[in-house]
Design a protein around this motif. Structure first.
Motif, short mmCIF file in Angstrom:
data_model
loop_
_atom_site.label_atom_id
_atom_site.label_comp_id
_atom_site.label_asym_id
_atom_site.label_seq_id
_atom_site.Cartn_x
_atom_site.Cartn_y
_atom_site.Cartn_z
N ASN A 167 0.82 -1.21 0.00
CA ASN A 167 0.00 0.00 0.00
C ASN A 167 0.86 1.26 0.00
O ASN A 167 0.52 2.25 -0.65
N SER A 168 1.98 1.20 0.74
CA SER A 168 2.88 2.36 0.77
C SER A 168 3.57 2.56 -0.57
O SER A 168 3.80 3.70 -0.99
N GLU A 169 3.92 1.46 -1.22
CA GLU A 169 4.52 1.57 -2.56
C GLU A 169 3.53 2.16 -3.55
O GLU A 169 3.89 2.99 -4.41
N ASP A 170 2.27 1.74 -3.43
CA ASP A 170 1.23 2.29 -4.31
C ASP A 170 1.05 3.78 -4.05
O ASP A 170 0.89 4.58 -4.99
N ARG A 171 1.08 4.15 -2.78
CA ARG A 171 0.96 5.58 -2.42
C ARG A 171 2.12 6.38 -2.98
O ARG A 171 1.92 7.49 -3.53
N LEU A 172 3.34 5.83 -2.87
CA LEU A 172 4.52 6.54 -3.39
C LEU A 172 4.43 6.69 -4.90
O LEU A 172 4.76 7.76 -5.44
N GLU A 173 3.99 5.64 -5.56
CA GLU A 173 3.86 5.70 -7.02
C GLU A 173 2.84 6.76 -7.42
O GLU A 173 3.04 7.52 -8.39
N ARG A 174 1.73 6.85 -6.69
CA ARG A 174 0.71 7.85 -6.98
C ARG A 174 1.27 9.27 -6.77
O ARG A 174 1.01 10.18 -7.55
N ALA A 175 2.06 9.40 -5.64
CA ALA A 175 2.63 10.72 -5.36
C ALA A 175 3.60 11.15 -6.46
O ALA A 175 3.64 12.34 -6.84
N ARG A 176 4.36 10.23 -6.98
CA ARG A 176 5.31 10.56 -8.06
C ARG A 176 4.59 10.94 -9.35
O ARG A 176 5.00 11.86 -10.07
N LYS A 177 3.51 10.20 -9.64
CA LYS A 177 2.75 10.53 -10.85
C LYS A 177 2.10 11.90 -10.72
O LYS A 177 2.08 12.69 -11.68
N LEU A 179 3.15 14.37 -8.90
CA LEU A 179 4.20 15.38 -8.99
C LEU A 179 4.62 15.58 -10.44
O LEU A 179 4.87 16.71 -10.88
N LYS A 180 4.66 14.50 -11.17
CA LYS A 180 5.08 14.56 -12.58
C LYS A 180 4.11 15.39 -13.42
O LYS A 180 4.52 16.15 -14.31
N TYR A 181 2.83 15.23 -13.10
CA TYR A 181 1.82 15.94 -13.89
C TYR A 181 1.36 17.24 -13.22
O TYR A 181 0.34 17.81 -13.60
N GLY A 182 2.09 17.64 -12.18
CA GLY A 182 1.81 18.94 -11.57
C GLY A 182 0.61 18.96 -10.67
O GLY A 182 0.09 20.04 -10.36
N GLN A 183 0.16 17.78 -10.23
CA GLN A 183 -1.02 17.72 -9.36
C GLN A 183 -0.66 17.47 -7.89
O GLN A 183 -1.53 17.42 -7.03
N GLY A 184 0.62 17.28 -7.60
CA GLY A 184 1.06 17.03 -6.24
C GLY A 184 2.29 17.84 -5.91
O GLY A 184 2.78 18.63 -6.74
N THR A 185 2.81 17.62 -4.70
CA THR A 185 3.99 18.37 -4.26
C THR A 185 5.13 17.39 -3.94
O THR A 185 4.91 16.19 -3.75
N LYS A 186 6.31 17.97 -3.87
CA LYS A 186 7.48 17.16 -3.51
C LYS A 186 7.36 16.65 -2.08
O LYS A 186 7.82 15.55 -1.75
N LEU A 187 6.72 17.45 -1.25
CA LEU A 187 6.53 17.04 0.15
C LEU A 187 5.69 15.77 0.24
O LEU A 187 5.98 14.89 1.07
N ASP A 188 4.67 15.66 -0.60
CA ASP A 188 3.85 14.44 -0.61
C ASP A 188 4.70 13.22 -0.97
O ASP A 188 4.55 12.14 -0.37
N GLU A 189 5.57 13.40 -1.95
CA GLU A 189 6.44 12.30 -2.36
C GLU A 189 7.40 11.91 -1.23
O GLU A 189 7.60 10.72 -0.95
N LEU A 190 7.98 12.91 -0.58
CA LEU A 190 8.95 12.63 0.50
C LEU A 190 8.26 11.95 1.68
O LEU A 190 8.81 11.00 2.27
N ASN A 191 7.07 12.41 2.02
CA ASN A 191 6.33 11.76 3.12
C ASN A 191 6.01 10.31 2.80
O ASN A 191 6.09 9.43 3.67
N ALA A 192 5.62 10.07 1.57
CA ALA A 192 5.32 8.69 1.16
C ALA A 192 6.57 7.82 1.21
O ALA A 192 6.51 6.65 1.60
N GLN A 193 7.70 8.41 0.81
CA GLN A 193 8.96 7.66 0.85
C GLN A 193 9.37 7.34 2.29
O GLN A 193 9.85 6.23 2.58
N VAL A 194 9.19 8.30 3.19
CA VAL A 194 9.53 8.08 4.60
C VAL A 194 8.68 6.95 5.19
O VAL A 194 9.19 6.06 5.89
N ASP A 195 7.38 6.98 4.90
CA ASP A 195 6.50 5.93 5.44
C ASP A 195 6.85 4.56 4.86
O ASP A 195 6.80 3.54 5.58
N LEU A 196 7.21 4.52 3.58
CA LEU A 196 7.63 3.24 2.98
C LEU A 196 8.92 2.75 3.63
O LEU A 196 9.06 1.55 3.91
#
Length: 436
Positions: A167-177, A179-196
């Motif tokens: 589930n954490s990997e799925d969340r990280l993948e969503r956060a990266r996508k 961020l890539k398409y400008g719908q998220g932030t780098k902070l979301d990606e970093l938080n997802a990475q920390v939890d993973l």
């Protein structure tokens, strides 16, 4: 060719599943193995064998004692002999030879009944050792259940952490996508990475605990601690465990209660054995003897031979031994009284243990039911939160909270499941029905 590949993959799948199934160690298999190989059980079984030998006819005292002896004497002397008529003689190299042989059988005809009570004590000692062996087996079974279900619990924690990681990997993948398409932030990606990362760290620790638990179980099974196996995480519960039935059964079947009763019986026999020392003892003997001697000329008879049967009967009575026998009888009676007190106390303690164990059992039944409901609720909550998270309707913090709540609920249900089974096993032991 395509069909062949499909058939090949299916065959490999079923072969791998079969190989995995062969590595599964069930709790019944573990118990059977432990009873055969566990070190404490093997020692207890050997103690029973020793007592069984001591209970045999060869140690009863009812068989006669048979001994044989023989000897040869040779002498070469110079003799100066003066006879009664005043004549004298001097002989150089006067040789004397003597030979003897005998076989004797001794038998105790009556020993004040001490032998009778000793035989009875040997029989009851054997029964005591059998009960102690049973107690060792029961303790080993309890230890196996605890160790086995600890392995199963650690395995389920691993499985739940794998779900967390997925589930954490799925969340990280969503956060990266996003961020890539400008719908998220780098902070979301970093938080997802920390939890993973935290989930992976937890998984490493859980994997260590899982391996340690497996080594502990292998040690109890009396085999190589590195032996590979998998455990069955399913649990089957018994029905119809009633408090009054368990209490009634414990009074007659519980091994600790039976051991206390056996010790009381042995105390009664100790009193009788010591009383027997006040009575007389009658012994009989029969022997066959042969003696031959070859004498020098200075002897009245140059050669002498004697043989024949000898019978003997003796009576002994220790009228007063300084009060030692009376002292032993008195101390044996006090010891018997102490064991009677211990038996009464053990019965009351057993009642308390049954009441406490049954209370614990019913509490754990309620706990398991509550934890099952928690899993249902948290599974539904996480599913909805996951859907809303994918739509951007809930925050990452809320998603993580739902994820952790589901993880804890799954672990709590697993713990409650195994705790209830152990509580059930404890009731069976108190009722004296564990080995059944």
């Amino acid at each position: 060719m395509k069909n062949f590949r499909i058939l090949y993959m299916v065959a490999v799948f079923f072969i791998s599943k079969l190989a995995f199934a062969q590595d599964i160690l069930t709790v019944d298999d573990a118990i059977k193995m432990a009873v055969e190989k566990n070190y404490d059980v093997r020692i207890a079984k050997n103690d029973t064998k020793i007592s069984d030998i001591e209970n045999g006819v060869l140690n009863s005292g009812y068989l006669p004692k048979v001994s044989a002896s023989g000897g040869v004497n040779y002498s070469d002397e110079n003799q100066n002999v003066v006879f009664s008529d005043g004549n004298s003689a001097e002989i150089t190299g006067a040789i004397t030879e003597s030979y003897n042989a005998s076989i004797t059988a001794d038998y105790t005809i009556f020993d004040g009944l001490e032998r009778k009570f000793n035989v009875k004590k040997n029989e009851e000692n054997l029964n005591l050792k059998r009960l102690q062996e049973r107690q060792s087996i029961e303790n080993t079974i309890i230890a196996i259940y605890n160790a086995y279900y600890n392995v199963a619990y650690q395995k389920q924690i691993e499985e739940h952490l794998k779900l967390n990681i997925a589930n954490s990997e799925d969340r990280l993948e969503r956060a990266r996508k996003k961020l890539k398409y400008g719908q998220g932030t780098k902070l979301d990606e970093l938080n997802a990475q920390v939890d993973l990362n935290n989930d992976n760290i937890s998984y490493a620790a859980a994997n260590k605990d899982y391996k340690n638990a497996k080594r502990n179980l292998n040690l109890l099974l009396g085999r190589d601690i590195s032996a590979f196996f998998e455990v069955d995480t399913t649990v089957v519960f018994l029905e119809g465990l009633e408090e009054d039935v368990i209490l009634e059964s414990s009074e007659t079947e519980n091994v600790t209660s039976l051991l206390n009763q056996q010790n009381l019986l042995l105390s009664d026999l100790d009193i009788e054995i010591n009383k027997a020392k006040f009575l007389p003892k009658i012994n009989g003997s029969v022997s066959y003897n042969w003696n031959q001697s070859i004498n020098p000329p200075t002897n009245f008879a140059l050669e002498n031979e004697a043989y024949g049967l000898n019978l003997g009967l003796s009576l002994s009575w220790n009228i007063f031994d300084g009060g030692q026998s009376k002292t032993r009888v008195q101390t044996a009676k006090i010891t018997r009284e102490n064991r009677e007190i211990e038996l009464y106390r053990a019965k009351e303690e057993l009642k308390k243990e049954v009441y406490n164990a049954y209370e614990d059992y019913t509490n754990k039944q309620f706990t398991l039911e509550a934890e099952q409901n928690n899993v249902i609720t948290n599974t539904l909550n996480f599913s909805r939160t996951q859907n809303q998270f994918s739509l951007g309707q809930v925050s990452a913090v809320q998603f993580r909270e739902a994820q952790i709540n589901l993880f804890n609920a799954l672990n709590n249900r697993a713990r409650a499941k195994y705790d209830l089974k152990i509580a059930e096993i404890n009731l069976l032991q108190l009722a004296g029905k564990l080995i059944d």
